[in-house]
Design a protein around this motif. Structure first.
Motif, mmCIF file in Angstrom:
data_model
loop_
_atom_site.group_PDB
_atom_site.id
_atom_site.type_symbol
_atom_site.label_atom_id
_atom_site.label_comp_id
_atom_site.label_asym_id
_atom_site.label_seq_id
_atom_site.Cartn_x
_atom_site.Cartn_y
_atom_site.Cartn_z
ATOM 1 N N ASP A 1 0.843 -1.207 0.000
ATOM 2 C CA ASP A 1 0.000 0.000 0.000
ATOM 3 C C ASP A 1 0.879 1.258 0.000
ATOM 4 O O ASP A 1 0.614 2.225 -0.697
ATOM 5 N N PHE A 2 1.951 1.193 0.763
ATOM 6 C CA PHE A 2 2.892 2.322 0.857
ATOM 7 C C PHE A 2 3.526 2.598 -0.511
ATOM 8 O O PHE A 2 3.572 3.741 -0.975
ATOM 9 N N LEU A 3 3.987 1.553 -1.169
ATOM 10 C CA LEU A 3 4.650 1.722 -2.471
ATOM 11 C C LEU A 3 3.693 2.342 -3.487
ATOM 12 O O LEU A 3 4.046 3.296 -4.195
ATOM 13 N N LYS B 1 3.065 6.095 -2.531
ATOM 14 C CA LYS B 1 4.201 7.007 -2.723
ATOM 15 C C LYS B 1 4.597 7.108 -4.194
ATOM 16 O O LYS B 1 4.777 8.200 -4.742
ATOM 17 N N VAL B 2 4.737 5.960 -4.862
ATOM 18 C CA VAL B 2 5.231 5.982 -6.243
ATOM 19 C C VAL B 2 4.176 6.564 -7.189
ATOM 20 O O VAL B 2 4.514 7.144 -8.225
ATOM 21 N N PRO C 1 -3.659 -2.913 -11.491
ATOM 22 C CA PRO C 1 -3.257 -2.087 -12.645
ATOM 23 C C PRO C 1 -1.830 -2.398 -13.099
ATOM 24 O O PRO C 1 -1.517 -2.320 -14.288
ATOM 25 N N ALA C 2 -0.972 -2.800 -12.155
ATOM 26 C CA ALA C 2 0.412 -3.142 -12.538
ATOM 27 C C ALA C 2 0.449 -4.541 -13.141
ATOM 28 O O ALA C 2 1.016 -4.755 -14.213
ATOM 29 N N ASP D 1 -2.712 7.681 -11.104
ATOM 30 C CA ASP D 1 -3.815 7.682 -10.146
ATOM 31 C C ASP D 1 -3.789 6.343 -9.409
ATOM 32 O O ASP D 1 -3.973 5.290 -10.022
ATOM 33 N N ALA D 2 -3.568 6.390 -8.116
ATOM 34 C CA ALA D 2 -3.400 5.147 -7.342
ATOM 35 C C ALA D 2 -4.648 4.280 -7.403
ATOM 36 O O ALA D 2 -4.564 3.056 -7.387
#
Ligand SMILES: Cc1ncc(C[n+]2csc(CCOP(=O)(O)OP(=O)(O)O)c2C)c(N)n1
Ligand SMILES: CC(=O)[C@@H](O)[C@H](O)COP(=O)(O)O
Ligand SMILES: [Mg+2]
Length: 644
Positions: free
Chosen positions: A30-32, A35-36, A292-293, A308-309
């Motif tokens: 979730d952090f990655l 932030k990214v 999405p990745a 957009d996360a």
């Protein structure tokens, strides 16, 4: 407060229970993404190594044990686990966290070079050093399946597999992070061998079904997971024969589910106990845990810009230099049946996907193998074709001897297209394309062009592929091109972009710096200094007309997006010297230092490659009376270097 916020270093990991570690993995993902999505960066590769990195730092004792990441783009999780989560708000920005390991950031980091396929050589050297020094320290190299297609990796494996006399004291563990992809699926016989292991029909689905059935079942605790791992091990040994590494004499553990932290810990512990060199084959998925990745067709979010996360939709980048090249190659492919294209595992980033879609039989992805790309291109040329080898400029460095002795010595008509030339910025010192116009100066017969805008890129690319008896190079920078800059005249084969007032200063704007040179001219004109701005188009060799033109001016100023040492300015200085032209020459380029990461424009500002800085430098010299031939040579402008 979650586990992530409490992390100060790897020791904290060893205090966590299995379920807490699973929670931590979720927090890290979730952090990655959070932030990214704001900064851009290598999200896909890092989502793929969350469990692997946690397991690695629980089994090994960094920094006493050394962890070497190949390429280093997948070290974000390592940075989080070694207490640097706070730095991600300024990831890849000036003064912020590097996108790669950085010795200045942490004692846990050792290799900063982002050129692939080097990790096993570093690891071999480190392990030998510790063995000779009698230090009981492990070296762990994490290398991707893509990086394994690089020749250096096999040079290293050949040495690592060679058992030292009197038993092997080298404490070396090689983790193959096998996600089946570089950007696109990894190619070649090696990839096929790894795939055979990874996709053994009897190995994968059955284990997945068992795992899925167990996941989330209330009351399923460590004991059940341990039983599953034991079963996996039995199945794996029975189901997944492998010779790839063991035929070399290397011990092999795997394949292991790289997203199963406990299984990874078990495999790494087994490898650690072995004592000598051993390979742990981890099977992972790039982008794992973020749809999405994982679903991203082109490269599974290998290195997106901001996005957009929630939706995974990237912020539109707009048209870049690469797109101009992409489109022109499709047109060229239609007109020239002899043109073929080569990429080194970067089909989309270098803009050959269009050519590949239209002419798949004339497009070759050779893996991360730039040396092979260059020499196989020489072979293609000898066979009557015209290869276009598209690389990032900095990666041509490792194929220098191939360009020199395989292509140029044999006068092969090969065209190298160097994207990301000049300052790239985000990816740090080893990614700036600041070397090519220096190192290529020494290649006899090689011709080098630097287009100033899209129209010239199309023209120069066509001029380059028309040369069939020498290597040609066309280089352009990262990012958006300027609008076309039309010439106001020509001198020889050079374009004159501006001519104002007396012939005080001849401004030679090379490639992307032509637009900068035009802006410098405006500032000088305002100071009453006459200028002529030329774009040489071809900078190796220069058009001979530049010699007389330089002789007609009181000063020559060369502006280039390349290192100043041995670059285009230096080669012009040499030419004028040989031709006894005494006009003073001033070089404005990238200082010959390793530049810390930052945005391209911020670096250009910092090193003085801006119209303001260059114009000021020239104005000051004229104010001091230079240009009338009797003043001492002004000291070369010194730029505050990041690191010498
Ligand atoms: C010599 C060299 N060529 C090309 C690149 C560009 N590049 C960066 S990462 C990457 C793919 C690496 O694939 P892999 O090693 O499998 O790592 P993954 O991203 O899958 O974790 C490439 C081609 C590079 N860093 N170095
Ligand atoms: C790690 C690597 O070598 C590439 O992924 C690099 O990050 C290229 O970045 P750009 O394509 O954004 O220039
Ligand atoms: Mg990979």
């Amino acid at each position: 407060m979650g586990h992530l916020e409490r992390l100060t270093g790897p020791a904290d990991l060893r205090e966590l229970e299995a379920r807490e570690l699973d929670e931590l993995a979720t927090e890290i993902r979730d952090f990655l993404v959070a932030k990214v999505s704001r900064t851009g960066g290598h999200l896909g590769p890092n989502l793929g190594v969350v469990e692997l990195s946690i397991a690695l730092h629980r089994v090994f004792d960094s920094p006493r044990d050394r962890v070497v990441f190949d390429t280093g783009h997948q070290a974000y999780v390592h940075k989080i686990l070694t207490g640097r989560a706070d730095g991600f708000d300024k990831l890849r920005q000036h003064g912020g966290l590097s996108g790669y390991p950085s010795q200045a950031e942490s004692p846990h980091d050792i290799v900063e070079n982002s050129h692939a396929s080097t990790s096993l050589s570093y690891a071999d050297g480190l392990a030998k050093a510790y063995a000779i020094r009698g230090e009981d320290r492990h070296v762990v190299a994490v290398i991707g399946d893509g990086a394994l297609t690089g020749g250096m990796a096999w040079e290293a494996l050949n040495n690592i597999a060679d058992t030292v006399q009197g038993g092997d004291e080298r404490r070396l563990v090689i983790v193959v992070n096998d996600n089946g992809r570089s950007y696109t699926p990894t190619i070649g016989g090696l990839a096929n061998a790894l795939t055979a292991l990874r996709t053994n029909p009897r190995y994968e689905p059955l284990l997945d079904v068992v795992k899925r059935r167990l996941n989330g079942v209330p009351g399923v605790g460590p004991a059940v997971y341990d039983a599953l791992h034991a079963m996996k091990k039995g199945m794996k040994d029975a189901l997944a024969p492998q010779g790839l590494f063991e035929d070399l004499g290397l011990k092999y553990v795997g394949p292991v589910d790289g997203h199963d932290r406990a299984a990874m810990e078990q495999a790494l512990t087994q490898a650690k106990r072995f004592g000598g060199p051993v390979i742990v084959h981890a099977m992972t998925r790039k982008g794992f845990g973020y749809d999405p990745a994982e679903q991203h067709e082109a490269d599974q979010f290998h290195g997106p810009g901001p996005f957009d996360a929630l939706t995974g939709v990237e912020t539109p980048k707009g048209r870049i230099w690469t797109d101009v090249f992409n489109d022109e190659m499709v047109a060229i492919g239609r007109e020239r049946r002899d043109v073929v294209a080569i990429t080194a595992a970067m089909m989309h980033p270098v803009g050959l996907d269009g050519f590949a879609a239209h002419y798949p039989d004339r497009t070759f992805d050779v893996g991360i193998a730039e040396q092979h790309a260059a020499t196989s291109a020489a072979g293609l040329a000898m066979g009557g074709l015209h290869p276009v080898v598209a690389l990032y400029a900095t990666f041509l460095n490792r194929a220098f001897d191939q360009v020199l002795m395989d292509v140029a010595l044999h006068r092969c008509g090969v065209t190298f297209v160097l994207d990301r030339s000049g300052v790239t910025g985000d990816d740090g010192a080893s990614h700036n394309g600041m070397w090519d116009m220096s190192v290529l100066q020494v290649v006899p017969g090689l011709r080098l062009a630097a287009p100033r805008d899209p129209a010239r890129l199309r023209e120069l690319l066509r001029e380059a592929i028309a040369v069939d008896d020498a290597p040609t190079v066309v280089r352009f920078p990262k990012g958006a091109p300027p609008a076309d800059i039309e010439a106001v005249g020509t001198v020889g084969a050079m374009d004159v972009l501006a001519r104002r007032g007396d012939r005080d200063v001849l401004l030679v704007g090379v490639g992307s710096m032509a637009s900068t040179a035009v802006e410098v001219a405006e500032r000088l004109t305002a100071q009453g200094i006459g200028v002529t701005v030329v774009d040489p188009r071809w900078v190796k060799p220069y058009d001979d007309a530049i010699v007389a033109l330089a002789g007609e001016h009181r000063m020559v100023v060369v502006v280039e997006d390349n290192g100043v040492s041995g670059g285009c300015g230096a080669s012009l200085l040499q030419l004028l010297n040989e031709r006894r032209v005494s006009t003073p020459v001033r070089l404005h380029g990238i200082p010959q230092e390793f530049l810390d990461h930052a945005k391209r424009n911020a670096i250009l500002e910092r090193v003085g490659l801006t119209p303001q800085a260059i114009a000021l430098s020239v104005t000051e010299e004229f104010a001091a009376g230079l240009g009338d031939g009797d003043a001492e040579r002004a000291p070369a402008p010194h730029h505050p270097a990041d690191r010498a």
